[in-house]
Design an enzyme around this catalytic site. Structure first.
Site, short mmCIF file in Angstrom:
data_model
loop_
_atom_site.label_atom_id
_atom_site.label_comp_id
_atom_site.label_asym_id
_atom_site.label_seq_id
_atom_site.Cartn_x
_atom_site.Cartn_y
_atom_site.Cartn_z
N HIS A 67 0.82 -1.22 0.00
CA HIS A 67 0.00 0.00 0.00
C HIS A 67 0.85 1.27 0.00
O HIS A 67 0.36 2.34 -0.32
CB HIS A 67 -0.98 -0.01 1.19
CG HIS A 67 -0.36 0.28 2.51
ND1 HIS A 67 -0.11 -0.70 3.45
CD2 HIS A 67 0.05 1.44 3.10
CE1 HIS A 67 0.41 -0.16 4.54
NE2 HIS A 67 0.52 1.14 4.35
N ASP A 76 -0.09 -7.59 1.26
CA ASP A 76 0.38 -6.21 1.41
C ASP A 76 1.90 -6.12 1.48
O ASP A 76 2.46 -5.42 2.32
CB ASP A 76 -0.25 -5.55 2.65
CG ASP A 76 -0.13 -4.02 2.63
OD1 ASP A 76 0.20 -3.47 1.56
OD2 ASP A 76 -0.37 -3.41 3.68
N GLY A 80 3.83 6.42 8.08
CA GLY A 80 5.23 6.49 7.66
C GLY A 80 6.05 5.31 8.17
O GLY A 80 7.16 5.07 7.70
N SER A 96 4.83 2.15 8.07
CA SER A 96 4.43 0.97 7.32
C SER A 96 5.59 0.43 6.49
O SER A 96 6.24 1.18 5.75
CB SER A 96 3.25 1.30 6.39
OG SER A 96 2.11 1.61 7.12
#
Length: 210
Positions: free
Chosen positions: A59, A90, A157, A159
């Site tokens: 993402h 993801d 930020g 992730s």
């Protein structure tokens, strides 16, 4: 005697955290993705799994044509190219041209238990290489993927950043949290990264089963 032992224990923990940060920071990156326009892009984290290959959340880079990767202590940014991605898990692997970084080691995710101490490294709101600590609060199975619920704080930020055990080994990748709760943060097991690497031509060689 009890006070002395307590102080020694605290000192040991502090040393451990500093050592983990010192060793891991050079392998963690800040990712900025955009489409080369003035519109807002995406901010995230990632870490090296090969000297020129990083993993992050899908993402973070989804829908963007330009990926810039910034290493710790360097002003310049490197150009990144998507090698492969798994939207369901993801996760994405990105090739970073011109780098020879030290990759982080993988830990044995199947040995993780509730109560284990962990460290999360990321770039919350662009604050580069921020270290936070906490514990494994729970282990959740969502579909075919295993997630670790962690109390270590993570923010926008973060992730794609690594979640490490006390040996400095990656056991998970931060994916996000529930805003409706306090410290309800989650990391997907590193076994999913290993599976993605194994299934990618030219990448999966010499990956040990964990």
């Amino acid at each position: 005697v009890f006070v002395t032992a307590l102080l020694l224990s605290s000192s040991t923990s502090a040393q451990e955290g500093r050592e983990i940060a010192r060793n891991a920071f050079p392998s963690v990156v800040l990712i900025i993705a955009n489409n080369g326009k003035s519109t807002r892009g995406s901010l995230g984290s990632g870490f090296f799994v090969r000297e020129d290959l990083i993993v992050t959340n899908y993402h973070v880079i989804k829908g963007f044509s330009r990926i810039s990767v910034k290493l710790v202590g360097e002003r310049k940014s490197y150009s990144g190219r998507i090698v492969t991605a798994n939207a369901e898990k993801d996760l994405a692997l990105i090739r970073v041209l011109g780098t020879q970084a030290i990759p982080l080691s993988f830990g044995a995710a199947q040995e993780v238990e509730v109560g284990d101490q962990v460290y999360a490294i990321g770039n919350p709101e662009g604050l580069e290489t921020t270290l936070s600590n906490g514990v494994i609060s729970g282990i959740r199975q969502v579909g075919s993927a295993r997630y670790f619920q962690i109390s270590a704080p993570i923010s926008h930020g973060s992730s794609g950043g690594p979640v490490l055990n006390t040996s400095g080994e990656v056991i998970g990748i931060a994916v996000g949290g529930l805003r409706s709760g306090q410290n309800l943060n989650f990391a997907i097991s590193v076994t999913e990264v290993i599976a993605l690497m194994k299934g990618t031509p030219g990448v999966g060689a010499n990956i040990d089963d964990l």
